[in-house]
Scaffold this motif. Structure first.
Motif, mmCIF file in Angstrom:
data_model
loop_
_atom_site.group_PDB
_atom_site.id
_atom_site.type_symbol
_atom_site.label_atom_id
_atom_site.label_comp_id
_atom_site.label_asym_id
_atom_site.label_seq_id
_atom_site.Cartn_x
_atom_site.Cartn_y
_atom_site.Cartn_z
ATOM 1 N N LEU A 1 -12.853 75.587 31.425
ATOM 2 C CA LEU A 1 -12.833 76.850 32.271
ATOM 3 C C LEU A 1 -12.532 77.859 31.384
ATOM 4 C CD1 LEU A 1 -13.429 78.041 35.092
ATOM 5 C CD2 LEU A 1 -11.030 77.614 35.765
ATOM 6 N N CYS A 2 -13.459 78.635 30.959
ATOM 7 C CA CYS A 2 -13.059 79.778 30.006
ATOM 8 C C CYS A 2 -14.356 80.855 29.758
ATOM 9 C CB CYS A 2 -12.557 79.332 28.634
ATOM 10 S SG CYS A 2 -14.221 78.415 27.763
ATOM 11 N N GLN A 3 -14.001 81.930 29.182
ATOM 12 C CA GLN A 3 -15.006 82.865 29.145
ATOM 13 C C GLN A 3 -14.567 83.708 28.058
ATOM 14 O OE1 GLN A 3 -17.900 83.118 29.929
ATOM 15 N NE2 GLN A 3 -18.240 82.130 31.696
ATOM 16 N N ALA A 4 -15.339 84.242 27.249
ATOM 17 C CA ALA A 4 -15.095 85.156 26.158
ATOM 18 C C ALA A 4 -15.722 86.741 26.474
ATOM 19 C CB ALA A 4 -15.534 84.725 24.606
ATOM 20 N N PRO A 5 -15.056 87.411 27.195
ATOM 21 C CA PRO A 5 -15.560 88.838 27.280
ATOM 22 C C PRO A 5 -15.866 89.605 25.737
ATOM 23 C CG PRO A 5 -13.592 88.439 28.509
ATOM 24 C CD PRO A 5 -13.649 87.334 27.702
ATOM 25 N N VAL B 1 -9.608 94.446 32.862
ATOM 26 C CA VAL B 1 -10.939 95.409 32.385
ATOM 27 C C VAL B 1 -11.685 94.180 31.486
ATOM 28 C CG1 VAL B 1 -12.058 97.196 31.506
ATOM 29 C CG2 VAL B 1 -9.692 97.493 32.862
ATOM 30 N N ALA B 2 -13.070 94.224 31.823
ATOM 31 C CA ALA B 2 -13.890 93.148 30.782
ATOM 32 C C ALA B 2 -15.009 94.192 30.637
ATOM 33 C CB ALA B 2 -14.357 92.112 31.458
ATOM 34 N N PHE C 1 -20.095 86.693 35.627
ATOM 35 C CA PHE C 1 -20.007 87.751 36.809
ATOM 36 C C PHE C 1 -18.823 86.946 37.753
ATOM 37 C CE2 PHE C 1 -20.359 89.634 41.000
ATOM 38 C CZ PHE C 1 -19.933 90.750 40.983
ATOM 39 N N ARG C 2 -19.491 85.822 38.416
ATOM 40 C CA ARG C 2 -18.606 84.930 39.225
ATOM 41 C C ARG C 2 -17.201 84.792 38.764
ATOM 42 N NH1 ARG C 2 -23.539 81.309 41.452
ATOM 43 N NH2 ARG C 2 -24.574 82.794 42.988
ATOM 44 N N PHE C 3 -17.166 84.548 37.282
ATOM 45 C CA PHE C 3 -15.811 84.012 36.915
ATOM 46 C C PHE C 3 -14.775 85.324 36.979
ATOM 47 C CE2 PHE C 3 -13.041 83.716 33.310
ATOM 48 C CZ PHE C 3 -12.684 82.401 33.059
ATOM 49 N N TYR C 4 -15.578 86.200 36.577
ATOM 50 C CA TYR C 4 -14.499 87.644 36.348
ATOM 51 C C TYR C 4 -14.098 87.974 37.827
ATOM 52 C CZ TYR C 4 -16.265 88.251 31.816
ATOM 53 O OH TYR C 4 -16.371 88.345 30.227
ATOM 54 N N GLU C 5 -14.891 87.764 38.764
ATOM 55 C CA GLU C 5 -14.541 87.920 40.248
ATOM 56 C C GLU C 5 -13.610 87.092 40.754
ATOM 57 O OE1 GLU C 5 -17.128 89.571 44.070
ATOM 58 O OE2 GLU C 5 -17.593 87.296 43.258
ATOM 59 N N ARG C 6 -13.703 85.856 40.449
ATOM 60 C CA ARG C 6 -13.090 84.847 40.963
ATOM 61 C C ARG C 6 -11.393 84.847 40.078
ATOM 62 N NH1 ARG C 6 -13.887 78.122 41.182
ATOM 63 N NH2 ARG C 6 -11.888 77.621 42.024
ATOM 64 N N GLU D 1 -11.974 95.580 36.819
ATOM 65 C CA GLU D 1 -13.225 96.187 36.716
ATOM 66 C C GLU D 1 -14.046 95.755 35.428
ATOM 67 O OE1 GLU D 1 -11.957 100.460 35.115
ATOM 68 O OE2 GLU D 1 -9.848 99.985 36.200
ATOM 69 N N TYR D 2 -15.199 95.633 35.850
ATOM 70 C CA TYR D 2 -16.403 95.009 34.999
ATOM 71 C C TYR D 2 -17.249 95.893 34.644
ATOM 72 C CZ TYR D 2 -19.941 91.690 33.460
ATOM 73 O OH TYR D 2 -20.712 91.004 32.676
ATOM 74 N N TYR D 3 -17.703 96.153 33.328
ATOM 75 C CA TYR D 3 -18.724 96.904 32.839
ATOM 76 C C TYR D 3 -19.700 96.284 32.067
ATOM 77 C CZ TYR D 3 -15.168 100.306 34.708
ATOM 78 O OH TYR D 3 -14.283 101.053 35.245
#
Length: 231
Positions: free
Chosen positions: A67-71, A99-100, A117-122, A127-129
């Motif tokens: 479970l990971c992401q790299a903005p 912020v991402a 997007f769902r990852f950032y929201e959860r 703030e997401y741009y």
């Protein structure tokens, strides 16, 4: 005081620093990632408790290394600057990046971007741009309670967390710091420094010329028997 020990199962888990994905798919995407990341670094250079990173893996939950992401760029207010192989949130006072930023590239696909997007929201991004350099379209979302809701007007929008203003022009995305200073590229910053140095050298040269004229005048007055200090 009770010390909470990490379970053997969790302590043996490896959290990779690399997910095998490239940082960017083209020069334009790379340029924008670096431009945003480095200007944010400069903006918060004097605040030791703002961490800015580009393409760094973020693990929000201990015990799950899948479970990971790299903005493309992320900003964490309240965490110190410094080296990290990855951002493991449980080692960071459980503070999620607020912020991402993501830069859309032709290699992006809709489904992974929706998942991101769902990852950032959860997991707590406030703030997401998302910017598409091909269409010059900037989309933003702001957290309202548990959801990220779309920002209706991004042109002229000011980030609540960063104080940065976004502006869209015919040439693309522009960003400005809280004092109105524009985000610049390394080349622009270097030229600005060179121009400032050239102006300083010119001012020093003019001052030296004025000193020379003043000394010559003093010498001439003394030759005439006049004390310049009495004038």
């Amino acid at each position: 005081m009770v010390t909470q020990l990490q379970s053997p199962e969790k302590s043996n888990i490896i959290y990779p620093d690399d997910n095998g994905e490239p940082m960017s798919n083209n020069t334009d995407q790379f340029r924008l990632i670096v431009w945003i990341k480095e200007n944010l670094e400069l903006l918060f250079a004097d605040d030791p408790n703002v961490f800015v990173a580009g393409d760094l893996l973020w693990y929000p939950v201990e015990g799950n290394n899948k479970l990971c992401q790299a903005p493309d760029v992320m900003v964490v207010l309240g965490r110190s600057k410094g080296y990290r192989g990855s951002y493991q949130q449980w080692h960071e006072d459980n503070i999620a990046p607020q912020v991402a930023f993501e830069i859309w590239s032709p290699g992006n696909r809709l489904t992974p971007m929706i998942e991101k997007f769902r990852f950032y929201e959860r997991y707590g991004v406030e703030e997401y741009y998302l910017y598409d350099p091909q269409t010059l379209e900037l989309t933003g979302w702001l957290r309202v309670e548990s959801q990220l809701e779309a920002i209706e007007q991004m042109d002229g929008w000011v980030s609540p967390r960063l104080g940065v203003r976004f502006q869209l022009s015919e040439t693309g995305l522009e960003m400005f710091g809280p004092s109105g200073e524009p985000f610049r590229s390394f080349v622009e910053l270097d030229r600005q420094i060179q121009q400032a140095e050239a102006r300083a050298e010119q001012a020093e040269m003019l001052l030296e010329q004025e000193r020379s004229r003043s000394q010559a005048l003093e010498s001439r007055l003394r030759e005439m028997g006049i004390d310049p200090n009495l004038l």
